[in-house]
Write an enzyme that holds these catalytic residues in place. Structure first.
Site, PDB file in Angstrom:
ATOM      1  N   GLU A 125       1.449  -0.816   0.126  1.00  0.00           N
ATOM      2  CA  GLU A 125      -0.344  -0.195  -0.112  1.00  0.00           C
ATOM      3  C   GLU A 125       0.772   1.385   0.105  1.00  0.00           C
ATOM      4  OE1 GLU A 125      -3.412  -1.356   1.381  1.00  0.00           O
ATOM      5  OE2 GLU A 125      -3.312  -0.216   2.316  1.00  0.00           O
TER       6      GLU A 125
ATOM      7  N   CYS B 241      -1.413   8.724   2.628  1.00  0.00           N
ATOM      8  CA  CYS B 241      -1.330   8.664   2.406  1.00  0.00           C
ATOM      9  C   CYS B 241      -2.670   9.194   0.284  1.00  0.00           C
ATOM     10  CB  CYS B 241      -2.040   7.245   1.482  1.00  0.00           C
ATOM     11  SG  CYS B 241      -3.141   6.324   2.276  1.00  0.00           S
TER      12      CYS B 241
HETATM   13  P1  NDP Z   1       8.749   3.779   4.768  1.00  0.00           P
HETATM   14  O1  NDP Z   1       8.432   3.637   3.060  1.00  0.00           O
HETATM   15  O2  NDP Z   1       9.831   5.237   4.673  1.00  0.00           O
HETATM   16  O3  NDP Z   1       8.665   3.248   5.273  1.00  0.00           O
HETATM   17  C1  NDP Z   1       7.462   2.359   6.015  1.00  0.00           C
HETATM   18  C2  NDP Z   1       8.202   1.161   6.465  1.00  0.00           C
HETATM   19  O4  NDP Z   1       8.625   0.325   5.915  1.00  0.00           O
HETATM   20  C3  NDP Z   1       9.056   1.761   7.545  1.00  0.00           C
HETATM   21  O5  NDP Z   1       8.186   0.624   8.783  1.00  0.00           O
HETATM   22  C4  NDP Z   1      10.314   1.595   7.502  1.00  0.00           C
HETATM   23  O6  NDP Z   1      10.563   1.623   8.336  1.00  0.00           O
HETATM   24  C5  NDP Z   1      10.222   0.369   6.864  1.00  0.00           C
HETATM   25  N1  NDP Z   1      11.343   0.464   6.261  1.00  0.00           N
HETATM   26  C6  NDP Z   1      12.442   0.858   5.182  1.00  0.00           C
HETATM   27  N2  NDP Z   1      13.248   0.949   4.512  1.00  0.00           N
HETATM   28  C7  NDP Z   1      12.696  -0.729   4.569  1.00  0.00           C
HETATM   29  C8  NDP Z   1      13.768  -1.753   4.056  1.00  0.00           C
HETATM   30  N3  NDP Z   1      14.698  -1.365   2.667  1.00  0.00           N
HETATM   31  N4  NDP Z   1      13.305  -3.293   4.449  1.00  0.00           N
HETATM   32  C9  NDP Z   1      11.927  -3.152   5.207  1.00  0.00           C
HETATM   33  N5  NDP Z   1      11.205  -2.578   5.339  1.00  0.00           N
HETATM   34  C10 NDP Z   1      11.813  -0.751   5.394  1.00  0.00           C
HETATM   35  O7  NDP Z   1       7.231   5.176   4.340  1.00  0.00           O
HETATM   36  P2  NDP Z   1       6.880   6.157   5.736  1.00  0.00           P
HETATM   37  O8  NDP Z   1       6.905   5.729   7.233  1.00  0.00           O
HETATM   38  O9  NDP Z   1       7.922   7.179   5.408  1.00  0.00           O
HETATM   39  O10 NDP Z   1       5.476   6.354   5.099  1.00  0.00           O
HETATM   40  C11 NDP Z   1       5.046   7.153   3.979  1.00  0.00           C
HETATM   41  C12 NDP Z   1       4.541   6.590   2.866  1.00  0.00           C
HETATM   42  O11 NDP Z   1       3.725   5.759   3.005  1.00  0.00           O
HETATM   43  C13 NDP Z   1       3.787   7.442   1.971  1.00  0.00           C
HETATM   44  O12 NDP Z   1       4.165   7.839   0.391  1.00  0.00           O
HETATM   45  C14 NDP Z   1       2.430   7.538   2.340  1.00  0.00           C
HETATM   46  O13 NDP Z   1       1.700   8.151   0.460  1.00  0.00           O
HETATM   47  C15 NDP Z   1       2.379   6.313   2.299  1.00  0.00           C
HETATM   48  N6  NDP Z   1       1.290   5.291   2.460  1.00  0.00           N
HETATM   49  C16 NDP Z   1      -0.086   4.701   2.138  1.00  0.00           C
HETATM   50  C17 NDP Z   1      -1.045   4.486   2.866  1.00  0.00           C
HETATM   51  C18 NDP Z   1      -1.389   3.245   2.046  1.00  0.00           C
HETATM   52  O14 NDP Z   1      -2.854   2.958   2.046  1.00  0.00           O
HETATM   53  N7  NDP Z   1      -1.623   3.004   0.514  1.00  0.00           N
HETATM   54  C19 NDP Z   1      -1.541   4.367   3.963  1.00  0.00           C
HETATM   55  C20 NDP Z   1      -0.592   5.182   4.751  1.00  0.00           C
HETATM   56  C21 NDP Z   1       0.996   5.765   3.811  1.00  0.00           C
HETATM   57  P3  NDP Z   1      11.023   3.336   9.081  1.00  0.00           P
HETATM   58  O15 NDP Z   1      10.081   3.954   9.605  1.00  0.00           O
HETATM   59  O16 NDP Z   1      11.428   2.509  10.817  1.00  0.00           O
HETATM   60  O17 NDP Z   1      12.363   3.567   8.599  1.00  0.00           O
END
Ligand code: NDP
Length: 466
Positions: free
Chosen positions: A238, A272
């Site tokens: 997502e 999002c």
């Molecule tokens: P990120 O992609 O930065 O992070 C998402 C999660 O992935 C976090 O828990 C992060 O850890 C983890 N992560 C980062 N790198 C890795 C890796 N290499 N392997 C495994 N896990 C990893 O997103 P954000 O948290 O900043 O969220 C914002 C984004 O999410 C926006 O683009 C938004 O649009 C989207 N979003 C989409 C939704 C939907 O339903 N379509 C709903 C809500 C948000 P850590 O944070 O600890 O770095």
């Protein structure tokens, strides 16, 4: 000594807490515990699993004040919006619980009318639903209760064990969720937190998990997909959006402007499905802009613990420079700054609500996910021009059309590849409807019946009486 995460309050920049993070060894140990426990959890009657989730529902309501305060402290989400998020989870739980039995039910799809083979009994064919097993739930910080709960609640109900990695920017809330679930009766080894940054998330993907359910950015989503591909496991992503809205010439303009201002700025634009681009028919543009600006100027910016605050700080410091860069790029290419465009001169990661007009698609603000309190509004001369501009994105999460003519609005929405289509509304999610994206907005669906059955795999039974 273990590495630690420093949890910072975005409104004050003060350190709230330091928390030890998981490393590869602890992630592997947690995975092994989940694997050993999962079959026992799946073997329980569904009613037992439902009982735990309903207790979790009660605790969310009972503890909302403390939970909302924690969410506000670590993400800067205004307290009223933090409460709204938590208090909307029970409605989602109700949907999942009401439909769990229906989705899990085995189905007899065929029974031979008579014995076909001499000496053998009749043949029966049935489909049984089985949990995936041990899944990873890697979550975002912007709506930790929603985006986490959309995964872990149905996953647990369906009999899976969940390794839950909250975002590092919502770690305390993640910890609170874990405690509440355990207090509700979910076994410690069935719902296990993985604490840390992306490195911990990557370590989780090294384990032989049975599915990965990720919410986050397109950039990280790609990495998840690449890491998961050789495992051939269910992979659900997502991701982000660049969601457009179009105000037709026949729209109820004042209502559209007020609704779209909220859709663009609620949760500081860090949704999002936040409205990220607005196209307005030239006939109603001036009236639209007047109401839109008045609405934005009425939004109270400040201390997120104040119940009257509508806009707090942004949750992540690096976002400030992304926002400033998008504004600078737009202004350099001829946009007009109607309000905002700067950081507040005080502690905390505050960015003033920003409205840009005279924008076009050469500008990053109309092309790349903004994820903050900045919106571009573009004048269009026809529905055809609006459709062409709305389509000009690799994302496909949602799109909205405002107008009184349903057929015309639905016709426009049909031309767009998005997971959700809104007529005279925006920035809306329903537990009854699938939440999904097209293109760079992701893969698979949460919510609705599809968002429950995604945590199951069918097994075919060929049963011939002996
Ligand atoms: P990120 O992609 O930065 O992070 C998402 C999660 O992935 C976090 O828990 C992060 O850890 C983890 N992560 C980062 N790198 C890795 C890796 N290499 N392997 C495994 N896990 C990893 O997103 P954000 O948290 O900043 O969220 C914002 C984004 O999410 C926006 O683009 C938004 O649009 C989207 N979003 C989409 C939704 C939907 O339903 N379509 C709903 C809500 C948000 P850590 O944070 O600890 O770095």
């Amino acid at each position: 000594m273990a590495d630690v995460l420093s949890i910072i309050n975005p409104a004050t920049e003060a350190l709230i807490q330091e928390i030890p993070v998981d490393d590869r060894a602890t992630v592997a140990e947690k995975y092994a515990r989940a694997r050993a426990a999962q079959l026992g959890w799946a073997a329980l009657p569904l009613a037992d699993r439902i009982k735990c989730i309903l207790r979790f529902r009660e605790l969310l309501i009972e503890r909302v004040d403390a939970l909302a305060a924690l969410l506000t402290a670590e993400t800067g989400k205004p307290i009223t919006q933090a409460r709204n998020e938590i208090l909307a989870v029970p409605g989602r739980i109700d949907f999942f619980v009401e439909h769990a039995a229906q989705v899990l039910a085995p189905e007899r799809v065929y029974a031979e009318p008579a014995v076909a083979l001499p000496g053998m009994g009749v043949l029966e064919e049935a489909i049984a639903q089985e949990p995936l097993g041990v899944i990873a739930n890697i979550s975002a910080w912007n709506y930790p209760y929603f985006v986490g709960g959309n995964v872990f609640i149905p996953a647990l109900l369906m009999g899976n064990a969940v390794l839950y990695k909250p975002s590092e920017f919502a770690t305390l809330t993640g910890g609170a969720i874990v405690s509440l679930l355990h207090e509700s009766g979910i076994p410690q080894n069935i719902f296990i937190p993985i604490i840390g940054s992306g490195l911990s998330g990557a370590a989780l993907l090294e384990q032989p998990i049975d599915g990965v359910f990720f919410t986050g950015s397109y950039a990280t989503g790609q990495k998840i997909a690449i890491a998961a591909a050789p495992k051939l496991i269910r992979t659900q992503l997502e991701l982000g959006g660049k969601d457009p809205a179009y105000v037709c010439a026949d729209a109820k303009v004042a209502a559209a402007a007020a609704g779209l201002a909220d859709g663009a700025f609620y949760n500081n634009g860090q949704s999002c499905c936040a409205v990220e681009r607005i196209y307005v028919h030239i006939d109603v543009y001036d009236e639209f802009l007047e109401v839109f600006m008045a609405t934005v100027k009425s939004f109270k910016l400040g201390d997120p613990t104040d119940p009257d605050t509508y806009l707090g700080p942004v949750s992540r410091k690096p976002q400030l420079s992304i926002l400033a860069d998008q504004v600078a790029d737009a202004l350099a290419k001829g946009a007009t700054l109607r309000c905002g465009g700067e950081r507040l001169n005080r502690p905390g990661w505050y960015f003033t609500p920003t409205v840009l007009t005279e924008v076009n698609h050469t500008m990053t603000v109309m092309q790349e996910e903004t994820f903050g309190p900045v919106i571009g509004i573009q004048r269009v001369a026809s529905d055809e021009e609006a459709v062409a501009l709305m389509q000009d994105t690799p994302y496909g999460l949602t799109a909205a059309v405002y107008g009184t003519d349903r057929e015309r609005a639905v016709g426009i929405l049909h031309q767009l590849k998005t997971g959700s289509a809104y007529w005279n509304c925006c920035d809306r999610v329903s537990p009854r409807l699938p939440w999904s994206g097209r293109g760079h907005s992701g893969l698979g669906a949460t919510l609705s019946l599809a968002g429950i059955s995604t945590f199951l795999q069918p097994r075919a039974w060929h049963l011939r009486a002996g």
